[in-house]
Enzyme design. Structure first.
Site, mmCIF file in Angstrom:
data_model
loop_
_atom_site.group_PDB
_atom_site.id
_atom_site.type_symbol
_atom_site.label_atom_id
_atom_site.label_comp_id
_atom_site.label_asym_id
_atom_site.label_seq_id
_atom_site.Cartn_x
_atom_site.Cartn_y
_atom_site.Cartn_z
ATOM 1 N N GLU A 215 73.354 41.737 42.782
ATOM 2 C CA GLU A 215 72.206 41.462 41.915
ATOM 3 C C GLU A 215 71.858 39.990 42.093
ATOM 4 O O GLU A 215 72.540 39.111 41.567
ATOM 5 C CB GLU A 215 72.543 41.779 40.455
ATOM 6 C CG GLU A 215 72.903 43.235 40.195
ATOM 7 C CD GLU A 215 71.743 44.187 40.430
ATOM 8 O OE1 GLU A 215 70.587 43.713 40.510
ATOM 9 O OE2 GLU A 215 71.987 45.395 40.541
ATOM 10 N N CYS A 249 66.738 35.527 35.916
ATOM 11 C CA CYS A 249 66.452 35.976 37.282
ATOM 12 C C CYS A 249 65.160 36.777 37.376
ATOM 13 O O CYS A 249 64.582 36.893 38.459
ATOM 14 C CB CYS A 249 67.623 36.775 37.838
ATOM 15 S SG CYS A 249 68.003 38.272 36.900
#
Length: 453
Positions: A215, A249
């Protein structure tokens, strides 16, 4: 409790695997009990986690609850409600020449899983993958980020007191500790962090053919077309960009605004920032800080790469950077090439959607993409252009809190996904058992009748 030397760390997955194999794959009730214990642990220590998150990132209390604690509690509730359905065995039969092939399929845990968390949401990004891993029946080792030490040490104390190390263990340490762990023979590694570190983790894991879920991040574009401007849209974008001081993010990285609403947009952004954080955001109890000195330095260097339309101030002593809006940025500047991951928002005008999408200024495989529009053609163009696994229309970030939406990247933003059912699937593999049922075939009135012997 293991020492952080290479030998002790490398023995962790074998010890957890041995315990798993001797005890057998945990029942659904056992998994639910572990998740319930984890939920109780989070609830009972909510205040302690809030203090730790403030110490590490200056996180406001409500932000800590809404973006770290509440999403974990919601995920646990969702998983416990649906795990039986996800884990159900499926069956199918196929007629072959002279026999019937019976196939039974069921999900099984990988075994011992390593989870490497990130510093920007140090509680959520350490425990969210663990929820999926536990639901799938795995044993876990969690390595929180050393850059959020207060949260990491609190996690270590609470979890290691509540769970036997053969089931769930937190190991703290620096990058060397993480390197020793990724070299250990885990059955699966889950990593959240930068692309550079993610590549190193994947390379290390590849030496042992250990599967990896990455991720990562990217430059998430946000487009406001000529139909998409509204005060509500601006407030949504400002909230999403400056949440956690921009260290998210999936935050909007760069804002592309149609020329017809460009000035109006800039004025409204300034008004929204002032409404959220006041004229002195450093004094605001609703605004966080940058996590590390190195990251602080990187972000403030971006500020000089454009004209400051709003904000621009910073203070190294407590790693404060004001919510900042930049305009008139030279093409090719680092801020337009690299993920910002901080409270600096470049606002770029454009005149034509097709030209913008074909210009190369938008990263196609960003972690997510945002568009504010009422124009269905523009929305469809954007969806077709982006390779990211999620596209959000007229909102930002909310999808990451939903257990119904798989969270993951494509290309340089990572691979693999989790949250909800996707997490259960990510941390398990499908075992297929086949059986041939021998038959006799009699032809009666042009039909085949199968008679099992």
């Amino acid at each position: 409790m293991p020492d952080n030397d290479s030998h002790s760390l490398k023995s962790l997955p074998e010890r957890q695997r041995e315990d798993l194999f001797s005890a057998g794959s945990p029942s659904l009730e056992a998994r639910k009990k572990q998740l319930s214990r984890l939920k109780t642990m989070i609830v009972d220590h909510e205040e302690a986690f809030t203090r730790a998150l403030h110490a590490d990132l200056g996180k406001p209390a409500f932000e800590s609850f809404s973006s770290e604690i509440a999403v974990l509690l919601n995920e646990i509730d969702h998983v416990c409600k649906h795990i039986a359905k996800w884990n159900r065995q499926s069956r199918s039969r196929y007629l072959k020449m002279g026999y019937v092939e019976s196939i039974k399929r069921k999900r099984h845990p990988y075994g011992s899983v390593l989870i490497i968390g990130s510093w920007n949401y140090p509680l959520q990004l350490s425990l969210m993958p663990a929820i999926g891993a536990i639901a799938a029946g795995n044993r876990c080792v969690i390595k929180p980020s050393e850059h959020a030490p207060a949260t990491a040490e609190l996690l270590k104390k609470i979890i290691n007191d509540a769970f036997p190390p053969e089931q769930l263990l937190v190991v703290t340490g620096d990058a060397q500790t993480a390197s020793h762990l990724t070299a250990a023979p885990f059955d699966l590694i889950f990593f959240t962090g930068s692309g550079q570190t993610g590549k190193a983790v994947a390379e290390q894991a590849a030496r042992q053919l250990t599967p990896v879920i990455l991720e990562l991040g990217g430059k998430n574009p946000c487009i406001i077309d000529e139909t998409g401007f509204s005060k509500e849209a601006v407030r949504e974008i400002v909230w999403g960009k400056f949440l956690n001081a921009g260290q998210t993010c999936i935050a909007p990285d760069t804002l592309f605004v149609h020329q017809s609403v460009y000035e109006k947009m800039l004025n409204e952004i300034s008004a929204a920032v002032s409404a959220f954080y006041g004229e002195q955001p450093r004094e605001s109890s609703d605004y966080g800080r940058i996590c590390t000195d190195d990251h602080f330095q990187k972000v403030i260097e971006f500020i000089g790469q454009g004209d400051v339309r709003h904000g621009g101030s910073y203070d190294r002593s407590d790693r404060f950077i004001a919510p900042t809006v930049l305009t008139d940025i030279e093409p090719g500047s680092p801020i337009l090439q690299e993920e910002i991951f901080g409270p600096v928002l470049p606002v770029i005008p454009y005149t034509d959607m097709r030209t913008l999408l074909s210009s190369g200024r938008i990263q196609r495989d960003a972690l997510t993409g945002y568009i504010f529009s009422k124009n269905k053609d523009n929305i469809q163009l954007f969806k077709e252009h982006m390779r990211s696994s999620t596209i959000s229309v007229n909102q930002v970030i909310h999808h990451a809190a939903s257990p119904h939406i798989a969270f993951g990247g494509v290309g340089t933003s990572g691979y693999g996904a989790y949250h909800g059912k996707a997490g259960f699937l990510a941390f398990s593999y499908e075992k297929q058992n086949t059986e041939h049922i021998i038959t006799s075939i009699f032809k009666v009135n042009s039909r085949h009748i199968l008679i099992q012997i």
